[in-house]
Design a protein around this motif. Structure first.
Motif, PDB file in Angstrom:
ATOM      1  N   VAL A 359       0.848  -1.162  -0.153  1.00 29.41           N
ATOM      2  CA  VAL A 359      -0.039   0.035  -0.034  1.00 29.41           C
ATOM      3  C   VAL A 359       0.750   1.206  -0.046  1.00 29.41           C
ATOM      4  CG1 VAL A 359      -1.939   1.139   1.247  1.00 29.41           C
ATOM      5  CG2 VAL A 359      -1.672  -1.322   1.286  1.00 29.41           C
ATOM      6  N   PRO A 360       0.682   2.118  -0.989  1.00 28.46           N
ATOM      7  CA  PRO A 360       1.524   3.433  -0.901  1.00 28.46           C
ATOM      8  C   PRO A 360       1.399   4.201   0.288  1.00 28.46           C
ATOM      9  CG  PRO A 360       0.028   3.464  -2.990  1.00 28.46           C
ATOM     10  CD  PRO A 360      -0.141   2.199  -1.925  1.00 28.46           C
ATOM     11  N   ASP A 361       2.288   4.973   0.587  1.00 27.00           N
ATOM     12  CA  ASP A 361       2.242   5.810   1.745  1.00 27.00           C
ATOM     13  C   ASP A 361       2.295   7.346   1.123  1.00 27.00           C
ATOM     14  OD1 ASP A 361       2.279   6.748   4.383  1.00 27.00           O
ATOM     15  OD2 ASP A 361       4.311   6.126   4.693  1.00 27.00           O
ATOM     16  N   LEU A 362       0.975   8.041   1.016  1.00 30.73           N
ATOM     17  CA  LEU A 362       1.075   9.225   0.617  1.00 30.73           C
ATOM     18  C   LEU A 362       1.007  10.131   1.815  1.00 30.73           C
ATOM     19  CD1 LEU A 362      -1.347   9.259  -2.437  1.00 30.73           C
ATOM     20  CD2 LEU A 362       0.876   9.271  -2.308  1.00 30.73           C
ATOM     21  N   PRO A 363       1.421  11.502   1.844  1.00 31.39           N
ATOM     22  CA  PRO A 363       1.084  12.268   2.738  1.00 31.39           C
ATOM     23  C   PRO A 363      -0.152  12.719   2.855  1.00 31.39           C
ATOM     24  CG  PRO A 363       2.739  13.205   1.279  1.00 31.39           C
ATOM     25  CD  PRO A 363       2.127  11.904   0.480  1.00 31.39           C
ATOM     26  N   GLY A 364      -0.997  12.650   4.214  1.00 35.56           N
ATOM     27  CA  GLY A 364      -2.277  12.827   4.511  1.00 35.56           C
ATOM     28  C   GLY A 364      -3.108  11.369   4.601  1.00 35.56           C
ATOM     29  N   THR A 365      -2.339  10.349   4.313  1.00 42.65           N
ATOM     30  CA  THR A 365      -3.093   9.223   4.513  1.00 42.65           C
ATOM     31  C   THR A 365      -2.404   8.023   5.536  1.00 42.65           C
ATOM     32  OG1 THR A 365      -2.092   7.986   2.774  1.00 42.65           O
ATOM     33  CG2 THR A 365      -3.807   9.413   1.999  1.00 42.65           C
ATOM     34  N   HIS A 366      -3.007   7.402   6.088  1.00 42.20           N
ATOM     35  CA  HIS A 366      -2.321   6.047   6.530  1.00 42.20           C
ATOM     36  C   HIS A 366      -3.303   5.008   6.444  1.00 42.20           C
ATOM     37  CE1 HIS A 366      -5.273   7.504   9.832  1.00 42.20           C
ATOM     38  NE2 HIS A 366      -5.421   6.481  10.183  1.00 42.20           N
ATOM     39  N   SER A 384     -15.638  -9.361   5.224  1.00 37.52           N
ATOM     40  CA  SER A 384     -14.568 -10.190   5.586  1.00 37.52           C
ATOM     41  C   SER A 384     -13.453 -10.425   4.318  1.00 37.52           C
ATOM     42  CB  SER A 384     -15.196 -11.384   5.981  1.00 37.52           C
ATOM     43  OG  SER A 384     -15.553 -12.142   5.046  1.00 37.52           O
ATOM     44  N   GLY A 385     -13.880  -9.903   3.170  1.00 39.66           N
ATOM     45  CA  GLY A 385     -12.648 -10.183   2.021  1.00 39.66           C
ATOM     46  C   GLY A 385     -12.052  -8.976   1.971  1.00 39.66           C
ATOM     47  N   ARG A 386     -11.965  -8.037   2.771  1.00 36.91           N
ATOM     48  CA  ARG A 386     -10.987  -6.855   2.963  1.00 36.91           C
ATOM     49  C   ARG A 386      -9.801  -6.925   3.318  1.00 36.91           C
ATOM     50  NH1 ARG A 386     -15.238  -3.218   6.063  1.00 36.91           N
ATOM     51  NH2 ARG A 386     -16.705  -2.606   4.457  1.00 36.91           N
ATOM     52  N   VAL A 387      -8.908  -6.539   2.531  1.00 33.00           N
ATOM     53  CA  VAL A 387      -7.387  -7.121   3.042  1.00 33.00           C
ATOM     54  C   VAL A 387      -6.920  -6.009   3.862  1.00 33.00           C
ATOM     55  CG1 VAL A 387      -4.992  -7.024   1.918  1.00 33.00           C
ATOM     56  CG2 VAL A 387      -6.818  -8.433   0.972  1.00 33.00           C
ATOM     57  N   GLY A 388      -7.213  -4.713   3.712  1.00 33.07           N
ATOM     58  CA  GLY A 388      -6.793  -3.528   4.676  1.00 33.07           C
ATOM     59  C   GLY A 388      -7.792  -2.184   4.301  1.00 33.07           C
ATOM     60  N   HIS A 389      -7.413  -1.033   4.862  1.00 30.29           N
ATOM     61  CA  HIS A 389      -7.876   0.214   4.679  1.00 30.29           C
ATOM     62  C   HIS A 389      -7.207   1.122   4.653  1.00 30.29           C
ATOM     63  CE1 HIS A 389      -8.241   0.482   9.260  1.00 30.29           C
ATOM     64  NE2 HIS A 389      -7.922   1.823   8.710  1.00 30.29           N
ATOM     65  N   VAL A 390      -7.429   2.501   3.884  1.00 26.11           N
ATOM     66  CA  VAL A 390      -6.743   3.520   4.006  1.00 26.11           C
ATOM     67  C   VAL A 390      -7.387   4.526   4.488  1.00 26.11           C
ATOM     68  CG1 VAL A 390      -7.043   3.958   1.659  1.00 26.11           C
ATOM     69  CG2 VAL A 390      -5.229   5.171   2.616  1.00 26.11           C
ATOM     70  N   VAL A 391      -7.188   5.308   5.461  1.00 30.88           N
ATOM     71  CA  VAL A 391      -7.783   6.828   5.634  1.00 30.88           C
ATOM     72  C   VAL A 391      -6.969   8.011   5.336  1.00 30.88           C
ATOM     73  CG1 VAL A 391      -8.613   8.135   7.697  1.00 30.88           C
ATOM     74  CG2 VAL A 391      -8.982   5.727   7.595  1.00 30.88           C
ATOM     75  N   ALA A 392      -7.824   8.873   4.732  1.00 31.16           N
ATOM     76  CA  ALA A 392      -7.176  10.136   3.903  1.00 31.16           C
ATOM     77  C   ALA A 392      -7.809  11.345   4.725  1.00 31.16           C
ATOM     78  CB  ALA A 392      -7.382  10.093   2.485  1.00 31.16           C
ATOM     79  N   ARG A 402     -10.051  11.734  -3.167  1.00 32.29           N
ATOM     80  CA  ARG A 402      -9.105  11.647  -4.275  1.00 32.29           C
ATOM     81  C   ARG A 402      -7.761  10.998  -3.701  1.00 32.29           C
ATOM     82  NH1 ARG A 402     -10.580  16.409  -6.858  1.00 32.29           N
ATOM     83  NH2 ARG A 402      -9.531  17.668  -5.281  1.00 32.29           N
ATOM     84  N   LEU A 403      -7.504  11.695  -2.392  1.00 30.62           N
ATOM     85  CA  LEU A 403      -6.086  11.021  -1.746  1.00 30.62           C
ATOM     86  C   LEU A 403      -6.388   9.609  -1.722  1.00 30.62           C
ATOM     87  CD1 LEU A 403      -4.997  13.608   0.949  1.00 30.62           C
ATOM     88  CD2 LEU A 403      -3.642  12.404  -0.822  1.00 30.62           C
ATOM     89  N   ALA A 404      -7.372   9.131  -0.916  1.00 25.06           N
ATOM     90  CA  ALA A 404      -7.732   7.807  -0.749  1.00 25.06           C
ATOM     91  C   ALA A 404      -7.707   6.898  -1.902  1.00 25.06           C
ATOM     92  CB  ALA A 404      -8.968   7.444   0.128  1.00 25.06           C
ATOM     93  N   ASP A 405      -8.354   7.450  -2.868  1.00 18.84           N
ATOM     94  CA  ASP A 405      -8.586   6.738  -4.282  1.00 18.84           C
ATOM     95  C   ASP A 405      -7.115   6.456  -4.870  1.00 18.84           C
ATOM     96  OD1 ASP A 405     -11.437   6.403  -3.943  1.00 18.84           O
ATOM     97  OD2 ASP A 405     -11.811   8.127  -5.168  1.00 18.84           O
ATOM     98  N   ARG A 406      -6.353   7.492  -4.833  1.00 17.92           N
ATOM     99  CA  ARG A 406      -4.865   7.349  -5.234  1.00 17.92           C
ATOM    100  C   ARG A 406      -4.244   6.240  -4.616  1.00 17.92           C
ATOM    101  NH1 ARG A 406      -1.959  12.721  -5.078  1.00 17.92           N
ATOM    102  NH2 ARG A 406      -0.107  11.607  -5.301  1.00 17.92           N
ATOM    103  N   VAL A 407      -4.447   6.025  -3.343  1.00 15.07           N
ATOM    104  CA  VAL A 407      -3.720   5.064  -2.494  1.00 15.07           C
ATOM    105  C   VAL A 407      -4.093   3.678  -3.018  1.00 15.07           C
ATOM    106  CG1 VAL A 407      -3.284   4.047  -0.301  1.00 15.07           C
ATOM    107  CG2 VAL A 407      -3.098   6.538  -0.613  1.00 15.07           C
ATOM    108  N   ILE A 408      -5.681   3.627  -3.063  1.00 14.18           N
ATOM    109  CA  ILE A 408      -5.920   2.313  -3.592  1.00 14.18           C
ATOM    110  C   ILE A 408      -5.711   2.050  -4.820  1.00 14.18           C
ATOM    111  CG2 ILE A 408      -8.258   1.041  -3.990  1.00 14.18           C
ATOM    112  CD1 ILE A 408      -7.831   1.299  -1.187  1.00 14.18           C
TER     113      ILE A 408
END
Ligand SMILES: Nc1ncnc2c1ncn2[C@@H]1O[C@H](COP(=O)(O)OP(=O)(O)O)[C@@H](O)[C@H]1O
Ligand SMILES: [Mg+2]
Length: 416
Positions: A359-366, A384-392, A402-408
């Motif tokens: 998962v890429p690490d973009l500023p403003g996201t974790h 239950s099929g989710r591998v992970g999540h990103v919060v922007a 847009r930020l979260a979508d870029r990470v995905i």
């Protein structure tokens, strides 16, 4: 098992704090100077992670699937510690929380109506009686009956087929025609016991007419029967047969009038299922060119890191407001921030063994992984099929999305 016994601090019993809302409850309790206790099963407790164990002042070990025993054990435990409130985070355990609060004479929900916040068949009845807009539906116990309802044309196509008692889109299918009905009814009836507590589930299946439109969630904290609306959140799901949540955004990007309409409808749904001192998480669709229709409500905090994005966007802590409501205080729901946040989920397109994920690490996201390489990824038919999540987090919801979508988009997942 108690690690703290400061008599001046308010104590709250959380029936099973493990789960998505747990960290937010632990954090809000620490901030508010509340001692948090847990009630759980021994084998579930054995799997508690350090953040949870550290956040608890004590644990009541019981059998949550055995209502009579759990109530006796929890009552004795709570009385010995002068517990001032009862909270809960798993939807299936919300009726148990209402019963415990009533036994202890503490602020809680109506135990006679609490089943309607867990069981979608009882919920449909409660919505009908209270005039809450909800999809037309029918209860079936097998495929033959489902076909009879379908050919009657009463619910139209597509049909939504779902278990009476479940969450996370487990066993929910959207079916376009009679060919898909048998598999959908079988999927909805597949799980008869909910892990990890082994709670027995109502085996009946609910058919509903399909509600088109955009989807939102709106939570309501309730104190002494008075609803306090919380911010509205936009929900994105997969389209097609399975409706798995792919993300949530706050604010919802709606005009103030639509926000108010959703909040008012969500509040009515919460009251209809007997929420009196607590919180409700309500899912609503807005008919194209029309009004809100309630998909479901639950007498619990939201999952899916919604607590996190609501607080990042508005400064409102749903967990703190919930703890206030269950301890008899007026909840603090005034926004203190005008920002935005979005969560998106990493959802591989098929089942298999997870080989790697980057998962890429973009500023403003974790981001956080829920499934590790080497573990099995289930079919992407439910959460239950989710591998992970990103919060922007960003100044506007468009930018956060847009930020979260870029990470995905930049995430590499390999399933073997
Ligand atoms: N009657 C319906 N019309 C349209 N979509 C629905 C309907 N019922 C459920 N869905 C979709 O399926 C998702 C999961 O269904 P839901 O009833 O919320 O079950 P769960 O308790 O598993 O979350 C919803 O978020 C929504 O996107
Ligand atoms: Mg739902």
């Amino acid at each position: 098992m108690d690690s703290s016994d400061e008599p001046d601090m308010t104590g709250v019993m959380v029936i099973e704090p493990m789960g998505n809302a747990g960290p937010f409850l632990v954090e809000a309790a620490a901030r508010s100077g509340i001692r948090l206790y847990a009630a759980t099963d021994a084998r579930v407790h054995a799997g508690y992670e350090p953040w949870l164990t550290r956040g608890l002042a004590g644990v009541c070990l019981t059998e949550l699937a055995d209502t009579a025993r759990a109530l006796d054990d929890m009552e004795a435990f709570c009385r010995a510690r002068r517990i001032a409130g009862v909270a809960v985070s798993w939807e299936l355990l919300t009726p148990l929380a209402a019963l415990l609060a009533a036994r202890l004479g503490l602020p809680g929900n109506d135990p006679l109506r609490a089943k309607a916040a867990r069981n979608k068949i009882a919920m449909a009845r409660a919505f009908r009686e209270a005039g809450v807009p909800a999809p037309a539906g029918a209860v079936v116990t097998g495929t033959e009956q489902a076909h009879r309802v379908a050919v009657s044309g009463r619910l139209g196509w597509p049909l939504v087929v779902k278990p009476a008692e479940q969450g996370g889109s487990w066993g929910v299918s959207v079916v376009d025609g009679p060919d898909g009905l048998d598999a959908a009814v079988a999927a909805a009836g597949l799980v008869t016991r909910a892990e990890p507590h082994g709670l027995a589930l109502d085996p009946r299946v609910l058919l509903q007419s399909y509600v088109p439109g955009e989807e939102f969630s709106a939570d309501t904290v309730v104190h002494e029967g008075v609803p306090y609306p919380l911010p509205v959140v936009r929900k994105d799901t997969t389209a097609g047969r399975y409706r798995v949540e792919t993300g949530h955004s706050c604010p919802a990007g709606l005009d103030a009038r639509t926000v108010r309409t959703i909040q008012e409808t969500a509040a009515r749904a919460a009251l209809a299922v007997g929420v009196r001192n607590g919180i409700a998480h309500t899912e609503v669709k807005i008919l194209p060119g029309g009004g809100p229709v309630v998909i479901e409500t639950g007498a619990r905090l939201p999952g899916d890191n919604i607590c996190e994005i609501v607080e990042a966007a508005t400064g409102v802590s749903e967990a703190a407001a919930y703890l206030q409501a269950v301890t008899g205080q007026v909840p603090d729901t005034a926004p203190t921030r005008d920002a935005a946040a979005a969560v998106r989920f990493v959802l591989p397109d098929r089942a298999g063994v997870l080989e790697h994920v980057v998962v890429p690490d973009l500023p403003g996201t974790h981001s956080r992984l829920h499934i590790r390489p080497g573990q099995r990824v289930p079919e992407p038919a439910d959460s239950s099929g989710r591998v992970g999540h990103v919060v922007a987090r960003a100044a506007s919801v468009e930018e956060a999305g847009r930020l979260a979508d870029r990470v995905i988009a930049g995430t590499r997942v390999k399933v073997g």
